[in-house]
Enzyme design. Structure first.
Site, PDB file in Angstrom:
ATOM      1  N   GLY A  12       0.768  -1.236   0.000  1.00  0.00           N
ATOM      2  CA  GLY A  12       0.000   0.000   0.000  1.00  0.00           C
ATOM      3  C   GLY A  12       0.799   1.284   0.000  1.00  0.00           C
ATOM      4  N   ASN A  14       1.648   2.966  -2.580  1.00  0.00           N
ATOM      5  CA  ASN A  14       0.998   3.887  -3.535  1.00  0.00           C
ATOM      6  C   ASN A  14      -0.283   4.463  -2.941  1.00  0.00           C
ATOM      7  OD1 ASN A  14       2.350   4.093  -6.318  1.00  0.00           O
ATOM      8  ND2 ASN A  14       2.569   1.943  -5.798  1.00  0.00           N
ATOM      9  N   LEU A  94      -9.376  -7.503 -13.457  1.00  0.00           N
ATOM     10  CA  LEU A  94     -10.719  -7.003 -13.142  1.00  0.00           C
ATOM     11  C   LEU A  94     -11.789  -7.740 -13.942  1.00  0.00           C
ATOM     12  CD1 LEU A  94     -10.311  -3.120 -12.992  1.00  0.00           C
ATOM     13  CD2 LEU A  94     -10.249  -4.771 -11.112  1.00  0.00           C
ATOM     14  N   HIS A 110       1.845   1.202 -13.302  1.00  0.00           N
ATOM     15  CA  HIS A 110       2.687   0.063 -13.681  1.00  0.00           C
ATOM     16  C   HIS A 110       4.153   0.485 -13.533  1.00  0.00           C
ATOM     17  CE1 HIS A 110       3.842  -3.679 -15.569  1.00  0.00           C
ATOM     18  NE2 HIS A 110       4.691  -2.981 -16.308  1.00  0.00           N
ATOM     19  N   ASP A 151      -2.269  -3.929 -19.165  1.00  0.00           N
ATOM     20  CA  ASP A 151      -1.317  -2.798 -19.254  1.00  0.00           C
ATOM     21  C   ASP A 151      -1.367  -2.151 -20.637  1.00  0.00           C
ATOM     22  OD1 ASP A 151       1.096  -4.775 -17.417  1.00  0.00           O
ATOM     23  OD2 ASP A 151      -0.506  -3.471 -16.689  1.00  0.00           O
ATOM     24  N   ALA A 180       9.160   7.727  -8.967  1.00  0.00           N
ATOM     25  CA  ALA A 180       8.194   7.781 -10.079  1.00  0.00           C
ATOM     26  C   ALA A 180       6.774   7.459  -9.639  1.00  0.00           C
ATOM     27  CB  ALA A 180       8.621   6.821 -11.194  1.00  0.00           C
TER      28      ALA A 180
HETATM   29  C1  GRF Z   1       4.522  -1.693  -6.778  1.00  0.00           C
HETATM   30  O1  GRF Z   1       5.733  -2.180  -7.301  1.00  0.00           O
HETATM   31  C2  GRF Z   1       3.691  -1.121  -7.896  1.00  0.00           C
HETATM   32  O2  GRF Z   1       4.462  -0.701  -8.982  1.00  0.00           O
HETATM   33  C3  GRF Z   1       2.881  -2.246  -8.354  1.00  0.00           C
HETATM   34  O3  GRF Z   1       2.560  -2.944  -7.167  1.00  0.00           O
HETATM   35  C4  GRF Z   1       3.688  -2.864  -6.265  1.00  0.00           C
HETATM   36  C5  GRF Z   1       3.203  -2.726  -4.840  1.00  0.00           C
HETATM   37  O4  GRF Z   1       2.832  -1.428  -4.601  1.00  0.00           O
HETATM   38  N1  GRF Z   1       1.757  -1.780  -9.119  1.00  0.00           N
HETATM   39  P1  GRF Z   1       2.194  -0.938  -3.193  1.00  0.00           P
HETATM   40  O5  GRF Z   1       3.342  -0.723  -2.234  1.00  0.00           O
HETATM   41  O6  GRF Z   1       1.276  -2.035  -2.687  1.00  0.00           O
HETATM   42  O7  GRF Z   1       1.494   0.319  -3.541  1.00  0.00           O
END
Ligand code: GRF
Length: 209
Positions: A12, A14, A94, A110, A151, A180
């Site tokens: 989590g 992001n 999904l 991604h 993607d 990024a």
């Molecule tokens: C990250 O590497 C992201 O690029 C991919 O999922 C991984 C986990 O991300 N989409 P997070 O820490 O759970 O957000």
């Protein structure tokens, strides 16, 4: 106020970047109304709970068939009445009905510069292992709309990151996340919240600042 549904499977970070951006005001006019995970042990759920955000787990293990699982996932998503669905490290394909119901209203982060190192099987560390194997000098992250492919939807934002000689997949993954992912995902949400993102013939236009 843009209603965000964030879908997660892992740590989590992001999701945290989005929550932090809303808190500090770099995302305006948006609110996370729900976080859904396919894994009950996803630390992303803790992050959401700590922020007082509604969470729900929809795990394939709890259903007798893929159809029932997908129906439950669809129902959980629709119940949130989102304006935008954000896949933040969500590792489940999904349901077709969900993608069709939310054309150009689902975004995904991604960890590569699409069209490099993406598609079936390219997720998590594998993406960075392949980038290092290929010897690219630059990699990065992409935020794109989700379509029926993998993607393959219209690209919204990308950000490049330097690859260093001494990089391991783990070190590179961390740099891509820090430099990024955690920047362009909140930025894309903010642009969408401000109505500055449009899609025509599969190409994204971002209206002036
Ligand atoms: C990250 O590497 C992201 O690029 C991919 O999922 C991984 C986990 O991300 N989409 P997070 O820490 O759970 O957000």
């Amino acid at each position: 106020m843009l209603r965000l549904l964030v879908m997660v499977s892992g740590g989590g970070t992001n999701l945290q970047a989005i929550m932090d951006a809303i808190k500090e005001g770099s995302i305006e006019d948006a609110k996370i109304v729900k976080v859904i995970s396919n894994r009950k042990d996803a630390y992303a759920l803790e992050r959401a709970k700590n922020a007082g955000i509604e969470t729900e787990v929809v795990s394939r293990k709890d259903f007798g068939s893929v159809e029932d699982f997908e129906e439950a996932l669809l129902g959980a998503a629709l119940e949130a009445k989102p304006d935008l669905i954000v896949l933040a490290g969500f590792l489940v394909v999904l349901p077709k009905k969900l993608v069709e119901s939310f054309e150009n209203r689902i975004i995904n982060i991604h960890p590569s510069l699409i069209p490099s190192f993406c598609g079936k099987g390219f997720y998590g560390l594998k993406v960075h292992e392949e980038a290092l194997k290929r010897g690219v000098r630059l990699t990065g992250a992409t935020v794109h709309f989700v379509d029926s492919g993998c993607d393959s939807g219209p690209i919204i934002l990308q950000k490049a990151v330097e690859v260093k000689e001494t990089d391991t997949p783990e070190i590179l993954q961390r740099r891509v996340m820090e430099q990024a992912e955690w920047k362009i995902l909140p930025e894309a949400i903010n642009l969408i919240a401000k109505g500055r993102v449009s899609v025509r013939n599969g190409r994204v236009t971002i209206a002036g600042g």
